[in-house]
Design a protein around this motif. Structure first.
Motif, PDB file in Angstrom:
ATOM      1  N   GLY A 207     109.074 107.476  39.160  1.00  0.00           N
ATOM      2  CA  GLY A 207     108.747 106.120  40.032  1.00  0.00           C
ATOM      3  C   GLY A 207     107.666 105.288  38.975  1.00  0.00           C
ATOM      4  N   VAL A 208     107.925 105.473  37.503  1.00  0.00           N
ATOM      5  CA  VAL A 208     107.201 104.789  36.713  1.00  0.00           C
ATOM      6  C   VAL A 208     108.109 103.625  35.902  1.00  0.00           C
ATOM      7  N   LEU A 209     107.493 102.540  35.878  1.00  0.00           N
ATOM      8  CA  LEU A 209     108.211 101.459  35.006  1.00  0.00           C
ATOM      9  C   LEU A 209     107.689 101.275  33.669  1.00  0.00           C
ATOM     10  N   THR A 210     108.087 101.500  32.404  1.00  0.00           N
ATOM     11  CA  THR A 210     107.644 101.633  31.233  1.00  0.00           C
ATOM     12  C   THR A 210     108.090 100.185  30.559  1.00  0.00           C
ATOM     13  N   VAL A 211     106.906  99.341  30.321  1.00  0.00           N
ATOM     14  CA  VAL A 211     107.123  97.832  29.704  1.00  0.00           C
ATOM     15  C   VAL A 211     106.826  97.948  28.245  1.00  0.00           C
ATOM     16  N   VAL A 212     107.600  97.616  27.312  1.00  0.00           N
ATOM     17  CA  VAL A 212     107.418  97.676  26.058  1.00  0.00           C
ATOM     18  C   VAL A 212     107.731  96.454  25.094  1.00  0.00           C
ATOM     19  N   TRP A 431     115.803 102.835  30.146  1.00  0.00           N
ATOM     20  CA  TRP A 431     114.902 103.086  30.996  1.00  0.00           C
ATOM     21  C   TRP A 431     113.449 102.401  30.577  1.00  0.00           C
ATOM     22  N   VAL A 432     113.702 101.244  29.702  1.00  0.00           N
ATOM     23  CA  VAL A 432     112.163 100.524  29.510  1.00  0.00           C
ATOM     24  C   VAL A 432     112.809  99.067  29.783  1.00  0.00           C
ATOM     25  N   VAL A 433     111.689  98.288  30.209  1.00  0.00           N
ATOM     26  CA  VAL A 433     111.874  96.888  30.255  1.00  0.00           C
ATOM     27  C   VAL A 433     111.229  96.359  28.777  1.00  0.00           C
ATOM     28  N   ALA A 434     112.202  95.915  27.870  1.00  0.00           N
ATOM     29  CA  ALA A 434     111.942  95.388  26.392  1.00  0.00           C
ATOM     30  C   ALA A 434     111.464  93.801  26.645  1.00  0.00           C
ATOM     31  N   VAL A 435     110.531  93.440  26.105  1.00  0.00           N
ATOM     32  CA  VAL A 435     109.831  92.115  26.145  1.00  0.00           C
ATOM     33  C   VAL A 435     109.915  91.253  24.878  1.00  0.00           C
ATOM     34  N   GLY A 436     110.725  90.326  25.061  1.00  0.00           N
ATOM     35  CA  GLY A 436     110.687  89.307  24.031  1.00  0.00           C
ATOM     36  C   GLY A 436     109.531  88.296  24.006  1.00  0.00           C
ATOM     37  N   ALA A 437     109.433  87.601  22.805  1.00  0.00           N
ATOM     38  CA  ALA A 437     108.081  86.580  22.893  1.00  0.00           C
ATOM     39  C   ALA A 437     108.619  85.073  22.462  1.00  0.00           C
ATOM     40  N   LYS A 438     107.873  84.250  23.340  1.00  0.00           N
ATOM     41  CA  LYS A 438     107.943  82.778  23.481  1.00  0.00           C
ATOM     42  C   LYS A 438     106.439  82.235  23.018  1.00  0.00           C
ATOM     43  N   SER A 439     106.418  81.364  21.879  1.00  0.00           N
ATOM     44  CA  SER A 439     105.114  80.998  21.410  1.00  0.00           C
ATOM     45  C   SER A 439     104.553  79.824  22.463  1.00  0.00           C
ATOM     46  N   LEU A 440     103.213  79.972  22.664  1.00  0.00           N
ATOM     47  CA  LEU A 440     102.473  78.793  23.485  1.00  0.00           C
ATOM     48  C   LEU A 440     101.958  77.824  22.626  1.00  0.00           C
ATOM     49  N   LEU A 441     101.986  78.217  21.146  1.00  0.00           N
ATOM     50  CA  LEU A 441     101.558  77.257  20.333  1.00  0.00           C
ATOM     51  C   LEU A 441     102.405  76.290  19.784  1.00  0.00           C
ATOM     52  N   ASP A 442     102.282  75.041  19.893  1.00  0.00           N
ATOM     53  CA  ASP A 442     103.053  73.919  19.504  1.00  0.00           C
ATOM     54  C   ASP A 442     103.216  73.901  17.888  1.00  0.00           C
ATOM     55  N   GLY A 443     104.488  73.817  17.818  1.00  0.00           N
ATOM     56  CA  GLY A 443     104.969  73.821  16.232  1.00  0.00           C
ATOM     57  C   GLY A 443     104.911  75.149  15.672  1.00  0.00           C
ATOM     58  N   TYR A 444     104.901  76.163  16.412  1.00  0.00           N
ATOM     59  CA  TYR A 444     105.000  77.750  15.980  1.00  0.00           C
ATOM     60  C   TYR A 444     105.896  78.443  16.661  1.00  0.00           C
ATOM     61  N   ASP A 445     106.684  78.618  16.347  1.00  0.00           N
ATOM     62  CA  ASP A 445     107.964  79.269  17.174  1.00  0.00           C
ATOM     63  C   ASP A 445     107.837  80.924  17.058  1.00  0.00           C
ATOM     64  N   ALA A 446     108.355  81.656  17.831  1.00  0.00           N
ATOM     65  CA  ALA A 446     108.367  83.173  17.783  1.00  0.00           C
ATOM     66  C   ALA A 446     109.721  83.776  17.332  1.00  0.00           C
TER      67      ALA A 446
END
Length: 650
Positions: A207-212, A431-446
């Motif tokens: 019952g544990v969710l691993t987020v990576v 078995w994990v939730v893999a997280v991608g990234a979206k930049s919040l800084l204008d003009g600088y993507d991820a």
């Protein structure tokens, strides 16, 4: 502002349902911009929805739940962060040190920043902070062992991954990734990551969710089939250049290492140059870390028997001798090997299909071809630069392998780069939730955010599209905090997603208890053995009329409901991220952003209710069985269909 003597009068007003103290609000000097961008307040408000019985209501902040953060920490900043209201209070925190050291000994602020972000999202939660130390400790392999033990402890598992009791934490946040230690197919492949993958799977079973984090290697990754050819000492052809006079492509056996595009001078003639800085953060540009893996992973019956050599080469200027004005080339310009990874893969026990190397360039590695680049950087302190590349040599006759190359220094990018299939481990695990990234800084993507798809069995190139994307979803990065100033990468996106998962789980517990309380009105003897314990396994209090069989099943059903709630939470997160306005691509299965951006809105409440009644939860361990529902009440499947459409906006 109301006098105490008038509270009863206020409570009696027609529009007042209850009178209670306001929820405590943490006055933080710096809140991650990702909190607002995720519309966390919309999610928090669901806990106070009129749909929730009054006694169960409460603005969602993680209260009553625990999150584990597995990372490296710095002890000297903790007191300052707590004083500023940026870290959980000591009474709500358990700090577990790495083996043989004190907590935070390495002064790694990475974990401090991760905790700071997660605390912005879930200030009411309890925290278990696991310091896994640094890679170069006095105990070889200690970081890996500490990581595995942290997962097991948070999930309340023994050394053999057997359940010891209810999990100590419901969510694990792990902004760490490794490369080349597993096949990339979602399994450890009997390699060195086996213990970590097995612990994560066992944690999910309790019952544990691993987020990576998905990793930050999309710009610094290459993969491809090994070059064919008989014999040994076959150099990899990264990409044939323009045809020669005979019309054949000229093999390119060196994959030149460049700076990522954001750091280049803008002058194309210096694109291949790595500048040499004497000190400071930019001195890191001199550091080369290479990791090669290929599809010959050990099985129960075999070990790696195909042998490859990994080389870092530099461009060496011609050596010229001057004899009374007559110049003679003593040594022509060309590539020189400066470091190599050349372990033996011969099928013996312990042979693994990977090679690693590290190298720090010195001024002796400079080339005249980069001498003029200093003027391209105004005010530059760079002392010239060098040109470096990667060469891969197959030493055994048998080819046909799929190769994966990672540059561990993410400021470097190979000339022949492949952004797909750049996930780190364990981000490829189902078995994990893999997280991608979206930049919040204008003009600088991820663009660096690692992406899928997951490789085929054994680490080969996948031949069919996966039915589920990797990463699973995307969250925000490039956010401010006190620990490191600005934090970027999937390391910052992961705690945002983990904190939101904790709040989502808190709301699912509310909904489950709301439904389970309906069963309390029916005699236990008239209920199935699992439904009779519905409220018991959520509150911990056994109902007085529970039958003996229901009492005996308590532990089993408690564990089952913990898993059910985690599964419902995960389905909800994917549904929210997958809504049309949160999609970051037109593709139904997107291996760059997953299902989409984890951002809540006013329709998110229907996503929660849809998953409460989803067919995937057909056992409905916390609901009254359909046959006991009152006449005229809507069937579960119909409720699911209605709420799902409301969630999606259809």
């Amino acid at each position: 502002m109301v006098p105490l003597a008038r509270l009863e009068w206020v409570a009696g007003l027609k529009g007042v349902a209850a009178v209670r103290l306001p929820p405590s609000v943490r006055q933080s000097s710096l809140v991650s911009e990702g909190v607002a961008a995720s519309r966390t307040d919309v999610l928090r408000a669901l806990g106070d929805s009129e749909r929730i019985p009054e006694l169960l209501r409460g603005r969602l902040d993680g209260k009553g739940l625990t999150v584990a953060i597995i990372d490296g920490f710095g002890a000297s900043d903790i007191a300052k962060l707590r004083e500023a209201g940026e870290w959980p209070a000591a009474e709500n925190t358990v700090q577990i040190p790495p083996n043989g050291y004190a907590f935070g000994y390495a002064e790694d602020r990475h974990g401090n920043a991760v905790t700071e972000i997660l605390y912005d999202v879930a200030p009411g939660a309890n925290y278990r902070l696991y310091d896994v130390g640094e890679e170069h400790s006095k105990y070889p392999g200690a970081m890996s062992v500490n990581l595995i033990r942290a997962i097991q402890d948070a999930a309340h598992l023994d050394l053999n991954n057997q359940r010891l009791g209810p999990p100590r934490a419901q969510i694990i946040s792990m902004s760490l990734a490794d490369f080349g230690n597993s096949p990339g197919d979602g399994t450890p492949g009997d390699g060195e990551a086996r213990g970590m993958y097995e612990a994560i799977e066992a944690a999910r079973g309790n019952g544990v969710l691993t987020v990576v984090g998905a990793g930050n290697s999309a710009d610094s990754h290459w993969d491809g089939q090994s070059t064919e050819g008989g014999g040994t000492q076959v150099a990899q052809d990264f990409g044939s250049e323009a045809p020669n006079a005979a019309g054949a492509g000229v093999p390119d056996e060196v994959n030149i290492v460049r700076l990522v595009s954001e750091l280049r001078t803008g002058d194309a003639k210096y694109d291949d140059c790595i500048p040499f800085y004497p000190s400071g953060l930019l001195a890191r540009l001199r550091q080369f870390e290479l990791n090669l893996a290929w599809s010959d992973w050990p099985t129960r019956w075999t070990n790696a028997s195909s042998d490859y050599r990994l080389e870092l080469v530099r461009w060496t200027d011609a050596e010229v001798r001057d004899d009374n004005g007559v110049q003679t080339v003593v040594e022509p310009a060309g590539w020189t090997v400066v470091a190599s990874g050349d372990a033996v893969q011969d099928g013996s026990l312990g042979s693994l299909p990977n090679e690693r190397l590290s190298y720090v360039a010195s001024d002796a590695d400079r080339t005249q071809r980069c001498a003029g680049m200093v003027s391209a950087y105004p005010g530059s302190r760079a002392s010239g630069g060098g040109i470096f590349g990667v060469r891969i040599v197959r030493k055994t006759p048998r080819g046909g392998h799929f190769l994966r190359l990672f540059l561990g220094n993410t400021l470097h990018a190979p000339n022949y780069a492949v952004m797909a299939r750049s996930l780190g481990s364990p981000a490829d695990s189902p078995w994990v939730v893999a997280v991608g990234a979206k930049s919040l800084l204008d003009g600088y993507d991820a663009s660096y955010s690692s992406r899928g798809p997951v490789l085929g069995p054994g680490g080969v190139l996948p031949t069919v599209a996966a039915d589920t994307p990797k990463p699973d979803l995307t969250s925000f990065t490039v956010v401010r905090n006190l620990s490191v100033g600005y934090m970027e990468g999937t390391s910052a996106a992961t705690p945002h997603a983990a904190g939101l998962a904790l709040l989502a789980l808190q709301h699912h517990r509310q909904l489950a208890l709301m439904e389970a309380q309906k069963a309390a009105k029916i005699p236990a003897s008239e209920l199935t053995w699992y439904t009779g314990l519905a409220e018991t396994t959520l509150t911990g209090v056994v109902r007085p009329d529970a039958t003996e069989s229901q009492r005996q099943a308590r532990v089993q059903m408690t564990n089952q409901r913990e898993k059910d709630l985690i599964d419902a939470t995960l389905r909800t997160l994917k549904a929210v991220a997958g809504k049309r306005e949160n999609r970051l691509s037109e593709d139904a299965v997107d291996n760059t952003y997953g299902y989409g951006l984890l951002r809540f809105d006013e329709r998110s409440q229907w996503c929660f209710l849809a998953q409460l009644y989803a067919p995937a939860a057909s056992s409905r361990h916390w609901l009254i069985p359909q046959y006991l529902r009152a006449e005229g009440e809507t069937a579960y499947d119909d409720l699911y269909a209605t709420y799902r459409d409301d969630c999606l906006g259809d």
